[in-house]
Design a protein around this motif. Structure first.
Motif, PDB file in Angstrom:
ATOM      1  N   VAL A 186      41.790  43.670  40.999  1.00  0.00           N
ATOM      2  CA  VAL A 186      41.090  42.562  40.334  1.00  0.00           C
ATOM      3  C   VAL A 186      41.615  42.408  38.903  1.00  0.00           C
ATOM      4  CG1 VAL A 186      38.846  41.678  39.547  1.00  0.00           C
ATOM      5  CG2 VAL A 186      39.041  42.826  41.775  1.00  0.00           C
ATOM      6  N   SER A 187      41.737  43.542  38.177  1.00  0.00           N
ATOM      7  CA  SER A 187      42.249  43.472  36.796  1.00  0.00           C
ATOM      8  C   SER A 187      43.691  42.988  36.780  1.00  0.00           C
ATOM      9  CB  SER A 187      42.205  44.842  36.117  1.00  0.00           C
ATOM     10  OG  SER A 187      40.997  45.457  36.364  1.00  0.00           O
ATOM     11  N   SER A 189      45.159  41.046  38.939  1.00  0.00           N
ATOM     12  CA  SER A 189      45.192  39.609  39.239  1.00  0.00           C
ATOM     13  C   SER A 189      44.813  38.799  38.007  1.00  0.00           C
ATOM     14  CB  SER A 189      44.206  39.266  40.362  1.00  0.00           C
ATOM     15  OG  SER A 189      44.485  40.036  41.492  1.00  0.00           O
ATOM     16  N   ARG A 190      43.740  39.248  37.354  1.00  0.00           N
ATOM     17  CA  ARG A 190      43.259  38.529  36.174  1.00  0.00           C
ATOM     18  C   ARG A 190      44.319  38.559  35.074  1.00  0.00           C
ATOM     19  NH1 ARG A 190      38.657  41.317  35.041  1.00  0.00           N
ATOM     20  NH2 ARG A 190      37.161  40.183  36.332  1.00  0.00           N
ATOM     21  N   VAL A 193      47.197  36.182  35.831  1.00  0.00           N
ATOM     22  CA  VAL A 193      46.907  34.766  35.541  1.00  0.00           C
ATOM     23  C   VAL A 193      46.950  34.520  34.036  1.00  0.00           C
ATOM     24  CG1 VAL A 193      45.157  32.950  35.702  1.00  0.00           C
ATOM     25  CG2 VAL A 193      45.581  34.450  37.665  1.00  0.00           C
ATOM     26  N   GLU A 194      46.408  35.464  33.263  1.00  0.00           N
ATOM     27  CA  GLU A 194      46.455  35.315  31.796  1.00  0.00           C
ATOM     28  C   GLU A 194      47.898  35.318  31.303  1.00  0.00           C
ATOM     29  OE1 GLU A 194      43.895  38.399  30.330  1.00  0.00           O
ATOM     30  OE2 GLU A 194      42.151  37.356  31.176  1.00  0.00           O
ATOM     31  N   ILE A 225      38.685  39.382  43.939  1.00  0.00           N
ATOM     32  CA  ILE A 225      39.838  38.763  43.266  1.00  0.00           C
ATOM     33  C   ILE A 225      39.611  37.258  43.170  1.00  0.00           C
ATOM     34  CG2 ILE A 225      42.309  38.225  43.475  1.00  0.00           C
ATOM     35  CD1 ILE A 225      42.693  40.990  44.749  1.00  0.00           C
ATOM     36  N   ALA A 228      37.270  36.447  40.477  1.00  0.00           N
ATOM     37  CA  ALA A 228      37.798  36.743  39.135  1.00  0.00           C
ATOM     38  C   ALA A 228      38.805  35.690  38.670  1.00  0.00           C
ATOM     39  CB  ALA A 228      38.463  38.127  39.130  1.00  0.00           C
ATOM     40  N   ILE A 229      39.605  35.179  39.588  1.00  0.00           N
ATOM     41  CA  ILE A 229      40.689  34.281  39.135  1.00  0.00           C
ATOM     42  C   ILE A 229      40.441  32.816  39.479  1.00  0.00           C
ATOM     43  CG2 ILE A 229      42.461  36.096  39.134  1.00  0.00           C
ATOM     44  CD1 ILE A 229      43.481  35.016  41.806  1.00  0.00           C
ATOM     45  N   GLN A 230      39.392  32.526  40.232  1.00  0.00           N
ATOM     46  CA  GLN A 230      39.043  31.132  40.558  1.00  0.00           C
ATOM     47  C   GLN A 230      40.271  30.307  40.970  1.00  0.00           C
ATOM     48  OE1 GLN A 230      35.745  29.619  40.052  1.00  0.00           O
ATOM     49  NE2 GLN A 230      35.139  31.758  40.144  1.00  0.00           N
TER      50      GLN A 230
END
Ligand code: GDP
Length: 313
Positions: A186-187, A189-190, A193-194, A225, A228-230
């Motif tokens: 999850v982290s 993926s986030r 994206v950032e 996931i 978290a990332i929409q």
């Protein structure tokens, strides 16, 4: 591909040809043959039923009765119903108004997700986009390295977790597998994206983990996931050779991650094609791409009418 299905349908239509008018029993026989051909191609039973009911109703109706060539008219009806069941129109990727467009990939292990990540990235790059691949499959020991290799082949940047942090890097790191330990997906993926946003990539493709079979942990991770990332699109990658299991698997992923589109992979193999016909019908989500080989360029936009044509060829 689809050899069995097309051969059987061709035989069915041959029997009809030359008949001036079709009797109810001609139609019933043809529908029975179509039904067997579809079941043989692993199309799910409820889908077969709906399909044959629609074909039968139309084949007994006026349009066939009045046609100059009734057999041809039946073929046309079958073609139209196939296009309908395959989704009608091609659905394009929905790009975000504010980039990056986030595309998440989900599916069982071995379905072809990682390979497809490279193909889609390359396909988008060829169309002027600047995609970033994110390696969030931390389940399989070498999945991150595999995505890096795929990215390099496709000429794409890859965001992968580094040892002990999720800062990521842009290039292929080449650190030995044994020395790498990863953060949580999850982290990663986030952070990916950032990173895409910061580096002005206009699309980010997130490759997530799969398991050999649907399980609760896997689905929970994918769902986490997703929230978290929409993502703008969640593409469910499924091996076209999976046969009757296609429907169950697709339903589980649809419930678990609410995918927005389907990728049929390994359509170059001798898939009997049932998955293509069943998945759209049971989930309501469109098939958007077909993966047709191991090379990075083996990707096709899915056209329902062309696929129907191929089945009836
Ligand atoms: P993942 O576990 O879902 O990431 O699946 P991979 O991308 O690693 O693919 C699993 C295997 O299927 C690999 O050996 C790929 O080379 C192969 N593969 C993936 N897509 C295709 C395809 O469209 N056609 C063929 N023939 N093989 C494919």
């Amino acid at each position: 591909m689809f050899a069995t299905l097309s051969d059987r349908l061709t035989a069915t239509f041959k029997n009809l040809r030359g008949k001036g008018r079709l009797s109810e029993s001609d139609v019933n026989k043809a529908v029975r043959d179509i039904r067997l051909a579809l079941l043989d191609a692993d199309v799910a039973l409820p889908v077969v039923k709906r399909f044959t009911t629609a074909v039968r109703e139309r084949a007994l109706g006026e349009e066939v009765n009045q046609a100059l060539n009734p057999a041809q008219q039946v073929v046309k009806i079958v073609n139209e119903e196939l296009v309908t069941i395959l989704g009608g129109e091609t659905r394009q990727i929905r790009f975000a108004k504010n980039p990056p467009t986030v595309i998440m990939l989900a599916g069982l292990q071995g379905s072809g997700k990682t390979t497809f990540a490279g193909k889609l990235g390359r396909w988008l790059k060829d169309r002027g986009h600047t995609p970033l691949l994110v390696a969030a499959d931390l389940q399989r020991p070498n999945a991150v390295t595999q995505l890096e290799v795929v990215g390099e082949r496709a000429g794409l940047k890859v965001f992968a977790p580094e040892r002990g942090n999720v800062g990521g890097h842009d290039a292929v790191a080449g650190t030995g597998e044994g020395t790498r330990s990863f953060g949580d997906p999850v982290s990663v993926s986030r952070a990916g994206v950032e990173h895409a946003r910061a580096q002005q990539h206009d699309v980010v493709i997130v490759d997530t983990a799969g398991r050999l079979a649907v399980d609760t942990n896997l689905m929970q991770q994918a769902a986490d996931i997703r929230s978290a990332i929409q993502p703008d699109e969640v593409l469910f990658v499924i091996d076209a050779m999976i046969g009757q299991a296609a429907v169950e698997t697709a339903q589980a992923f649809h419930e678990g991650v609410a995918f927005t589109g389907v990728v049929l992979s390994k359509l170059d193999g001798d898939a009997r094609g049932g998955a293509a016909l069943s998945i759209r019908e049971v989930t309501g989500e469109p098939i958007m791409f077909a993966s047709v080989g191991e090379k990075v360029t083996d990707i096709e936009v899915f056209h329902p009418d062309r696929m129907a044509g191929r089945i009836l060829d």
